[in-house]
Design a protein around this motif. Structure first.
Motif, PDB file in Angstrom:
ATOM      1  N   ASN A 232       0.846  -1.216  -0.059  1.00  0.00           N
ATOM      2  CA  ASN A 232       0.104   0.200   0.231  1.00  0.00           C
ATOM      3  C   ASN A 232       0.814   1.309  -0.018  1.00  0.00           C
ATOM      4  O   ASN A 232       0.480   2.283  -0.525  1.00  0.00           O
ATOM      5  CB  ASN A 232      -0.977  -0.051   1.148  1.00  0.00           C
ATOM      6  N   LYS A 233       1.910   1.093   0.635  1.00  0.00           N
ATOM      7  CA  LYS A 233       2.909   2.321   0.694  1.00  0.00           C
ATOM      8  C   LYS A 233       4.288   1.912   0.795  1.00  0.00           C
ATOM      9  O   LYS A 233       4.479   0.837   1.442  1.00  0.00           O
ATOM     10  CB  LYS A 233       2.573   3.187   1.926  1.00  0.00           C
ATOM     11  N   LYS A 286       9.927   2.577   5.103  1.00  0.00           N
ATOM     12  CA  LYS A 286       8.678   2.367   5.829  1.00  0.00           C
ATOM     13  C   LYS A 286       7.535   1.845   4.605  1.00  0.00           C
ATOM     14  O   LYS A 286       7.450   2.234   3.578  1.00  0.00           O
ATOM     15  CB  LYS A 286       7.819   3.799   5.824  1.00  0.00           C
ATOM     16  N   LYS A 288       3.997  -0.354   4.106  1.00  0.00           N
ATOM     17  CA  LYS A 288       2.463  -0.445   4.695  1.00  0.00           C
ATOM     18  C   LYS A 288       1.956  -1.577   3.485  1.00  0.00           C
ATOM     19  O   LYS A 288       1.871  -1.454   2.284  1.00  0.00           O
ATOM     20  CB  LYS A 288       1.562   0.499   4.574  1.00  0.00           C
ATOM     21  N   TYR A 289       1.448  -2.743   4.165  1.00  0.00           N
ATOM     22  CA  TYR A 289       0.956  -3.843   3.256  1.00  0.00           C
ATOM     23  C   TYR A 289      -0.050  -4.705   4.170  1.00  0.00           C
ATOM     24  O   TYR A 289      -0.226  -4.551   5.278  1.00  0.00           O
ATOM     25  CB  TYR A 289       2.121  -4.655   2.687  1.00  0.00           C
ATOM     26  N   ARG A 295      -3.468  -5.667   8.442  1.00  0.00           N
ATOM     27  CA  ARG A 295      -2.663  -4.599   8.055  1.00  0.00           C
ATOM     28  C   ARG A 295      -1.401  -4.414   8.659  1.00  0.00           C
ATOM     29  O   ARG A 295      -1.296  -4.581   9.942  1.00  0.00           O
ATOM     30  CB  ARG A 295      -3.467  -3.210   8.341  1.00  0.00           C
ATOM     31  N   LYS A 297       2.406  -2.724   9.277  1.00  0.00           N
ATOM     32  CA  LYS A 297       3.156  -1.271   9.060  1.00  0.00           C
ATOM     33  C   LYS A 297       4.592  -1.652   9.580  1.00  0.00           C
ATOM     34  O   LYS A 297       4.683  -1.801  10.700  1.00  0.00           O
ATOM     35  CB  LYS A 297       2.554  -0.132   9.777  1.00  0.00           C
ATOM     36  N   GLU A 298       5.784  -1.504   8.915  1.00  0.00           N
ATOM     37  CA  GLU A 298       7.028  -1.718   9.126  1.00  0.00           C
ATOM     38  C   GLU A 298       7.834  -0.473   8.954  1.00  0.00           C
ATOM     39  O   GLU A 298       7.720   0.247   8.027  1.00  0.00           O
ATOM     40  CB  GLU A 298       7.601  -2.873   8.404  1.00  0.00           C
ATOM     41  N   LYS A 299       8.608  -0.025   9.907  1.00  0.00           N
ATOM     42  CA  LYS A 299       9.695   0.704   9.882  1.00  0.00           C
ATOM     43  C   LYS A 299      11.006   0.354  10.200  1.00  0.00           C
ATOM     44  O   LYS A 299      11.271  -0.168  11.190  1.00  0.00           O
ATOM     45  CB  LYS A 299       9.307   2.058  10.941  1.00  0.00           C
TER      46      LYS A 299
END
Length: 353
Positions: A232-233, A286, A288-289, A295, A297-299
């Motif tokens: 997604n991002k 970063k 997002k998937y 959902r 979110k990884e940083k």
């Protein structure tokens, strides 16, 4: 009955003790105020001395005549004499208030004095009393000024052998922010047409990847690959600490007063050409998937073989505090890679006094 008598005696004792403490405290405050009167007289004399030195400098530079210099000195002496008279009157009135009142007296009506802890304003202090710095004469000529720099805009990367239109990053999804402190120093003695601008800034360069791709670090190699899931991002950010240096030129307005002068670039056009150099502080990806319907979110903070040093060219053109700003990294985003990529930015810059 005996217990009540003890309580009454104790209350009377405490009351007398508090009165005695307040009286003693007032005596100390009065003594401090008396000492402050000497400080005020000395301070105003020092201010007068500084003003006279400035007037003499103007006379030596033939900016004013001898008669004009004598008139300015007379006016400065009269002003400082009145300052001493008025400030001592304030102290005398405060002493009278303390002498008439047994307890600490608080008076904020004039915005100048307050007790407990008496205050006389802003910068310098003496025995708990602050003396307003605005009484100090201005410096005759300030060749260096400072302000806050804020820049924001779009960001992208130019890949070796390709045009900007072939970039794997979204132009309007990627962006940069710069925040720092800058000094401006006039180059010429009697003109502000040419200036050096230099300082310290934090730069955040962010890249937003296209087509479900992301960066993968394998040892000393960083590759751009397709993500195994549905992204997604996908954003990559590098934070640099840099020292910018620009040669700025443009018209200025000269503001002249009796004891000082200034050059102002307010409501004036300006052009700045230069560059920057610094070090990388951090790099982060970063993602997002969705995974199994959840959902995620990884940083991910790692070096990704990003260049440890950042340096490049920058320029701006603007009016007053507002400019159009562009910068280009001569240093590559990643070091020792098969294909070089260089960061490029375009945005708006604000110089906030």
């Amino acid at each position: 009955m005996y217990s009540y008598l003890k309580i009454i005696i104790l209350l009377v004792f405490c009351f007398n003790l508090s009165i005695g403490h307040a009286q003693s405290n007032n005596e100390e405050k009065i003594k401090t105020l008396e000492n402050l009167k000497e400080t005020i007289e000395k301070e105003e004399r020092n201010f007068l001395k500084s003003e006279v030195e400035i007037i003499n400098q103007r006379l030596e530079k033939q900016e004013i005549t001898y008669n004009e210099a004598e008139q300015l000195k007379k006016e400065a002496a009269e002003k400082r004499a009145l300052n001493i008279e008025n400030r001592l009157a304030i102290i005398d009135n405060k002493i009278s208030l303390l002498q008439r009142n047994e307890e600490g007296y608080k008076d904020l009506s004039d915005g100048e004095l307050s007790y407990v802890g008496f205050s006389l304003g802003g910068e310098e202090s003496f025995a708990g009393f602050r003396i307003k710095g605005q009484n100090k004469p201005r410096k005759y000529d300030r060749r260096t000024t400072s302000d806050v720099v804020l820049a924001i805009g779009i960001n992208n990367a130019i890949t070796e052998g390709e045009g900007l239109s072939d970039s794997p990053f979204k132009t309007f999804g990627s962006g940069f922010v710069e925040l720092g402190w800058a000094w401006t120093t006039r180059v010429l003695e009697n003109s502000n047409a040419w200036r050096f601008r230099y300082g310290l800034s934090l730069q955040w360069n962010k890249l937003d990847a296209k087509d479900n791709t992301y960066f993968v670090q394998n040892g000393d190699i960083t590759t751009f690959e397709e993500f195994p899931g549905d992204l997604n991002k996908s954003k990559f950010r590098v934070t640099n600490l840099v020292v910018p240096l620009h040669f700025e030129f443009g018209p200025s307005k000269k503001i002249e007063r009796k004891t000082y002068f200034r050059y102002s670039t307010a409501d004036q056009f300006k052009i700045g050409i230069g560059g920057y150099a610094g070090v990388r502080l951090s790099s982060m990806q970063k993602l997002k998937y969705k995974e199994d319907g959840n959902r995620v979110k990884e940083k991910i903070k790692r070096n990704y073989n990003a260049s440890n040093f950042a340096y490049g060219l920058s320029a701006y053109i603007g009016f007053d505090d507002f400019s159009i700003y562009a910068k280009y990294d001569l240093s590559t985003i990643f070091k020792d890679q098969a294909i070089d990529q260089n960061n490029v930015s375009l945005g708006l810059r604000f110089d906030i006094d």
